[in-house]
Design a protein around this motif. Structure first.
Motif, PDB file in Angstrom:
ATOM      1  N   PHE A   7       0.819  -1.202   0.000  1.00  0.00           N
ATOM      2  CA  PHE A   7       0.000   0.000   0.000  1.00  0.00           C
ATOM      3  C   PHE A   7       0.862   1.265   0.000  1.00  0.00           C
ATOM      4  N   ASP A   8       0.509   2.200  -0.840  1.00  0.00           N
ATOM      5  CA  ASP A   8       0.957   3.580  -0.680  1.00  0.00           C
ATOM      6  C   ASP A   8       0.145   4.162   0.479  1.00  0.00           C
ATOM      7  N   MET A   9       0.589   5.282   1.039  1.00  0.00           N
ATOM      8  CA  MET A   9      -0.184   5.891   2.125  1.00  0.00           C
ATOM      9  C   MET A   9      -0.888   7.164   1.675  1.00  0.00           C
ATOM     10  N   ASP A  10      -0.142   8.226   1.398  1.00  0.00           N
ATOM     11  CA  ASP A  10      -0.766   9.509   1.048  1.00  0.00           C
ATOM     12  C   ASP A  10      -1.610   9.371  -0.215  1.00  0.00           C
ATOM     13  N   GLY A  11      -2.887   9.727  -0.118  1.00  0.00           N
ATOM     14  CA  GLY A  11      -3.773   9.656  -1.264  1.00  0.00           C
ATOM     15  C   GLY A  11      -4.391   8.290  -1.467  1.00  0.00           C
ATOM     16  N   THR A  12      -3.870   7.263  -0.792  1.00  0.00           N
ATOM     17  CA  THR A  12      -4.384   5.901  -0.937  1.00  0.00           C
ATOM     18  C   THR A  12      -5.075   5.456   0.346  1.00  0.00           C
ATOM     19  N   LEU A  13      -4.340   5.409   1.442  1.00  0.00           N
ATOM     20  CA  LEU A  13      -4.933   5.112   2.742  1.00  0.00           C
ATOM     21  C   LEU A  13      -5.346   6.388   3.469  1.00  0.00           C
ATOM     22  N   LEU A  14      -4.718   7.480   3.079  1.00  0.00           N
ATOM     23  CA  LEU A  14      -4.934   8.774   3.731  1.00  0.00           C
ATOM     24  C   LEU A  14      -5.366   9.798   2.694  1.00  0.00           C
ATOM     25  N   HIS A  15      -6.449  10.500   2.974  1.00  0.00           N
ATOM     26  CA  HIS A  15      -6.853  11.590   2.094  1.00  0.00           C
ATOM     27  C   HIS A  15      -5.828  12.718   2.230  1.00  0.00           C
ATOM     28  N   GLY A  16      -5.184  13.084   1.146  1.00  0.00           N
ATOM     29  CA  GLY A  16      -4.191  14.140   1.219  1.00  0.00           C
ATOM     30  C   GLY A  16      -2.844  13.612   1.667  1.00  0.00           C
ATOM     31  N   ALA A  17      -2.040  14.511   2.274  1.00  0.00           N
ATOM     32  CA  ALA A  17      -0.657  14.200   2.625  1.00  0.00           C
ATOM     33  C   ALA A  17      -0.452  14.196   4.133  1.00  0.00           C
ATOM     34  N   ALA A  67      -1.571  12.026  18.220  1.00  0.00           N
ATOM     35  CA  ALA A  67      -2.886  12.643  18.063  1.00  0.00           C
ATOM     36  C   ALA A  67      -3.130  13.046  16.619  1.00  0.00           C
ATOM     37  N   ALA A  68      -2.106  13.589  15.964  1.00  0.00           N
ATOM     38  CA  ALA A  68      -2.238  13.971  14.556  1.00  0.00           C
ATOM     39  C   ALA A  68      -2.520  12.745  13.704  1.00  0.00           C
ATOM     40  N   PHE A  69      -1.827  11.648  13.994  1.00  0.00           N
ATOM     41  CA  PHE A  69      -2.032  10.405  13.253  1.00  0.00           C
ATOM     42  C   PHE A  69      -3.461   9.896  13.446  1.00  0.00           C
ATOM     43  N   ASN A  70      -3.909   9.812  14.670  1.00  0.00           N
ATOM     44  CA  ASN A  70      -5.223   9.250  14.964  1.00  0.00           C
ATOM     45  C   ASN A  70      -6.368  10.103  14.436  1.00  0.00           C
ATOM     46  N   ASN A  71      -6.139  11.408  14.320  1.00  0.00           N
ATOM     47  CA  ASN A  71      -7.196  12.317  13.880  1.00  0.00           C
ATOM     48  C   ASN A  71      -7.084  12.697  12.408  1.00  0.00           C
ATOM     49  N   ALA A  72      -6.145  12.090  11.693  1.00  0.00           N
ATOM     50  CA  ALA A  72      -5.963  12.401  10.278  1.00  0.00           C
ATOM     51  C   ALA A  72      -7.140  11.873   9.451  1.00  0.00           C
ATOM     52  N   ALA A  73      -7.221  12.335   8.213  1.00  0.00           N
ATOM     53  CA  ALA A  73      -8.351  11.998   7.339  1.00  0.00           C
ATOM     54  C   ALA A  73      -8.104  10.665   6.627  1.00  0.00           C
ATOM     55  N   TRP A  74      -8.184   9.572   7.387  1.00  0.00           N
ATOM     56  CA  TRP A  74      -7.956   8.247   6.823  1.00  0.00           C
ATOM     57  C   TRP A  74      -9.157   7.793   6.005  1.00  0.00           C
ATOM     58  N   ILE A  75      -8.894   7.067   4.941  1.00  0.00           N
ATOM     59  CA  ILE A  75      -9.982   6.446   4.189  1.00  0.00           C
ATOM     60  C   ILE A  75     -10.602   5.365   5.084  1.00  0.00           C
ATOM     61  N   ASN A  76     -11.853   5.062   4.880  1.00  0.00           N
ATOM     62  CA  ASN A  76     -12.540   4.082   5.718  1.00  0.00           C
ATOM     63  C   ASN A  76     -11.962   2.675   5.529  1.00  0.00           C
ATOM     64  N   GLY A  77     -11.911   1.914   6.627  1.00  0.00           N
ATOM     65  CA  GLY A  77     -11.629   0.490   6.547  1.00  0.00           C
ATOM     66  C   GLY A  77     -10.179   0.070   6.602  1.00  0.00           C
ATOM     67  N   VAL A  78      -9.258   0.963   6.927  1.00  0.00           N
ATOM     68  CA  VAL A  78      -7.835   0.615   6.908  1.00  0.00           C
ATOM     69  C   VAL A  78      -7.537  -0.529   7.879  1.00  0.00           C
ATOM     70  N   GLU A  79      -7.962  -0.394   9.119  1.00  0.00           N
ATOM     71  CA  GLU A  79      -7.681  -1.439  10.107  1.00  0.00           C
ATOM     72  C   GLU A  79      -8.354  -2.754   9.738  1.00  0.00           C
TER      73      GLU A  79
END
Length: 218
Positions: A7-17, A67-79
């Motif tokens: 998996f890539d992260m930015d833009g794939t698992l995470l909205h934005g950077a 806190a920044a990690f946990n509150n970031a704009a993650w795409i649904n369903g990562v875990e």
């Protein structure tokens, strides 16, 4: 037969950077957004990007990064996706150009391994190791060899030009909310807000793939 999901992260698992998400939490969002925009336009080199971005986080504590990690704009369903991969006896890795200290936190959510750029606000520039698109290919090949998984049992998920080299190397690739460059190189495309749906497309590719390494395309 086991498999590997990359998996890539930015833009794939995470909205934005990740850099912008971290700066949003630390109160330096406007500055980070301007740096990110300049880099995307090609006006700022990779090295200059970090030279300008890292000072914005120089006073950040581990709890603030958490806190920044946990509150970031993650795409649904990562875990959920990481958990399903592990339940099947398969492996998930995340390879991102974002800072390793941020990417590595995905192991807490179930990713088997995480790779990112070795940069830190308190690290001298001569010690930086910036992760490149070629590193994504090299790391994937290394992990495949280490785990004795053939390429036909590897699926990559990504969204931007940093994923093109890896997508060109593998047969099974899923473009997630991706740019035009990735759309032309991905095997299948997903547009939406749930990585579980993109993951289902990746698993479907396996049903059509060779079942032995000797049958796999190089």
């Amino acid at each position: 037969m086991t498999g590997l999901h990359v998996f890539d992260m930015d833009g794939t698992l995470l909205h934005g950077a990740a850099s912008v998400e971290l700066s949003r939490h630390l109160g330096t969002f406007d500055e980070a957004s301007a740096i990110e925009a300049g880099w995307l336009r090609g006006e700022i080199s990779d090295t200059s990007f970090w030279e300008q971005m890292l000072p914005l986080w120089s006073a950040a504590t581990e709890s603030e990064i958490d806190a920044a990690f946990n509150n970031a704009a993650w795409i649904n369903g990562v875990e959920d996706v990481f958990a399903d991969i592990a339940r099947r006896g398969e492996y998930s890795i995340v390879i991102s150009q974002s800072p390793h200290f941020f990417v590595d936190r995905l192991r807490q959510w179930g990713a088997h391994r995480a790779y990112g750029s070795l940069v830190d606000p308190h690290m001298s520039t001569d010690r930086w190791v910036l992760l490149t698109p070629q590193h994504k290919v090299d790391i994937t090949q290394s992990v495949l060899a280490e785990l004795d998984v053939c390429e036909s049992r590897c699926v990559a998920y990504g969204d931007s030009t940093s994923d093109v080299l890896l997508f060109e190397h593998l047969d099974n690739t899923v473009g997630v909310n991706c740019t035009a460059a990735v759309r032309s190189s991905a095997t299948v495309l997903y547009d939406g807000d749930d990585i579980r749906e993109a993951y289902a497309l990746g698993r479907n590719l396996w049903e059509q793939a060779p079942t032995t390494c000797s049958e796999s395309a190089s």
